[in-house]
Every structure is written in structure tokens, then in C-alpha cells.
Design an enzyme around this catalytic site. Structure first.
Site, short mmCIF file in Angstrom:
data_model
loop_
_atom_site.label_atom_id
_atom_site.label_comp_id
_atom_site.label_asym_id
_atom_site.label_seq_id
_atom_site.Cartn_x
_atom_site.Cartn_y
_atom_site.Cartn_z
N SER A 38 22.49 7.08 -15.52
CA SER A 38 22.41 7.01 -16.98
C SER A 38 21.70 8.26 -17.49
O SER A 38 20.80 8.79 -16.83
CB SER A 38 21.62 5.77 -17.40
OG SER A 38 21.32 5.82 -18.79
N TYR A 47 13.69 1.05 -17.97
CA TYR A 47 15.09 1.32 -17.65
C TYR A 47 15.26 2.80 -17.32
O TYR A 47 15.90 3.16 -16.31
CB TYR A 47 15.98 0.93 -18.82
CG TYR A 47 17.43 1.31 -18.64
CD1 TYR A 47 18.25 0.59 -17.76
CD2 TYR A 47 18.00 2.36 -19.34
CE1 TYR A 47 19.58 0.93 -17.59
CE2 TYR A 47 19.33 2.71 -19.17
CZ TYR A 47 20.11 2.00 -18.29
OH TYR A 47 21.44 2.34 -18.13
#
Length: 268
Positions: free
Chosen positions: A148, A160
Site C-alpha cells: 500500500s 495500518y
């Protein structure tokens, strides 16, 4: 033409993972995909197995679709045993499963921290650890980790982002560690905005209509899709990518560099 591969896809029943599963099945590969039927924290991904099986059947495709938790060793080992018993080998692994609750370090509870790390980082470790010996015994294989742009740091995504940053480092380390076993390890970064996943829908209040409105899109003139991610994965597990390891493919618009600075939040 690329030889048929036996591929395990974690988180392969919904969103990007579903797109990867379908793309690989359409390419003639033997796919074993797994995920959870219960929605996880900040995600709407749930009850996806039946609809995925229906879609595969409509297209005349086959895949093994299982329910399993990537953060539990016994579940991962069960999926690997199933794959070996059914196909007698494992050629590729796609580590896609992830959860992405929003929050800074101040508003992320310790239990939630542990949960994010368990799925996003430990899950990648568990699945990779389970398949690498099998790949080495059969002469090699390919692992694709889904990263990501948050791995370079994004606002309100602290834990995250930390786990996705770790995926970049883990992928590079694994590429070094298993180079001589002919196990290639690469990372694919979704980008371009507008990709519907359980995680992204959870962040949007489960309203798909809010999706992709302000997305910068891709060089194709549209947001990326799960099929686009699947195309990159299909290439990286293929014989055409036999010399490629330790690299990052960015499927989008500069997502690997973190993307542009977001606008200043409106005052509350």
C-alpha cells in the site's frame, strides 16, 4: 504460454483478493483462495464465499474457496495441507489479506494494534513460512505481497501504515533470503483510488456511491480495479517474470511513493 500454477490467495474472497482469484482462475491456474465470512473491524467484507463460487460457476471456472483466518497458524496450515493434498504442490502465494482501521497512535487501542499487526504482518509471515519449504523442495516458486502507498506513511492510518511499511521491508528480506532457492518475492501496490474493498467501503460508511469521485485515477484515464491488480499478480507469478524478484510494481498513480499530499481537513 505460462504454465498452469497452483496458487494460494489469502483474503481472496472479497475486494482486491476476489479480483485476483478470478483473474488467476480465468488464466487457467489452480487457485486456493481463503478469507473470513464474518466482517472484520472497519470492513464490510462478509458472506462472500457463496457469491464468489456463483461467479466462478457462471464463467465455467473452478477454484477452491475456503474459510480460514490468516492470523491463526492452524488455519494457515490447514489451507496448505488442503492445497498439497489436492494438487501435490504450491507454485505461488499471494499475501493479500489485510485490515485497515483508521486512527493515530493516540486513538488506536492496544488490542486493535495487535489485531492489525496479526492480520497484515503476522499473516504474511505465517503464510509465507508455511509455503516456502514446499516451494524450495519443488525447485522454486513466487510470492506476491500486496502492499500500500500507506507504507510510506499516511495521515490517520498509523498502524495500518506501519504494517504496510513492514511489508516492503519483509518482501525485500525474503527476496534476499530465498534467492538461491529460486523463490521470487515481489510487492504489488494498488493505487489510483476507487478500488472497492471491504476495507475501503468500511472507511466510506459502506456507501459505494462515495467511491472514486475524487480519485486521481491512473494513466489509463480511470481508477484501478481488482482486475488490474490481478493482471500484475498474474505476470509476477508467471514464467515471463522468472528473473524478477525484490521489486515493487505500482498499479496506479505514484502510490508506491505515497501519492500527493491530501487536502487540509475541514475545520470541525
Amino acid at each position: 504460454m505460462t504454465a498452469q500454477k497452483v496458487v494460494i490467495v489469502t483474503g481472496g474472497t472479497f475486494g482486491i483478493g476476489r479480483g485476483i482469484t478470478l483473474r488467476l482462475a480465468r488464466g487457467g491456474h489452480k487457485v486456493v483462495a481463503f478469507g473470513l465470512e464474518a466482517a472484520q473491524v472497519s470492513s464490510t467484507a462478509a458472506n462472500a464465499i457463496a457469491s464468489l463460487k456463483d461467479e466462478l460457476a457462471r464463467e465455467g471456472l473452478e477454484a477452491d474457496i475456503l474459510e480460514a483466518d490468516v492470523s491463526h497458524t492452524q488455519d494457515v496450515d490447514r489451507v496448505v495441507r488442503h492445497t498439497l493434498q489436492r494438487y501435490n504442490r504450491i507454485d505461488a502465494l499471494v499475501n493479500n489479506a489485510a485490515i485497515g482501521p483508521l486512527g493515530t497512535i493516540l486513538d488506536t487501542a492496544e488490542a486493535l494494534f495487535d489485531q492489525i499487526v496479526a492480520v497484515n504482518l503476522k499473516g504474511t509471515y505465517l503464510a509465507s513460512r508455511a509455503v516456502v519449504p514446499e516451494m524450495a523442495r519443488s525447485g522454486g516458486g513466487a510470492i506476491v505481497n500486496i502492499g500500500s502507498g500507506a507504507g510510506w506513511g499516511k495521515p490517520n492510518m498509523a498502524i495500518y501504515a506501519a504494517t504496510k511499511g513492514a511489508i516492503f521491508a519483509l518482501s525485500a528480506a525474503m527476496a534476499y533470503d530465498f534467492f538461491h532457492q529460486h523463490i521470487r518475492v515481489n510487492t504489488v501496490v494498488p493505487g489510483g483510488g476507487g478500488i472497492v474493498t471491504g476495507m475501503s467501503l468500511g472507511r466510506m460508511g459502506a456507501n459505494a456511491a462515495n467511491f472514486g469521485k475524487n480519485a486521481v485515477g491512473t494513466a489509463a484515464g480511470r481508477p484501478a480495479t481488482g482486475a488490474d491488480i490481478g493482471n500484475a499478480v498474474a505476470f509476477l507469478i508467471s514464467d515471463e517474470a522468472a528473473t524478477i524478484s525484490g521489486t515493487v510494481i505500482d498499479v496506479g498513480c505514484f502510490a508506491n511513493q505515497g501519492g500527493p499530499m491530501p487536502p487540509k481537513p475541514a475545520a470541525t
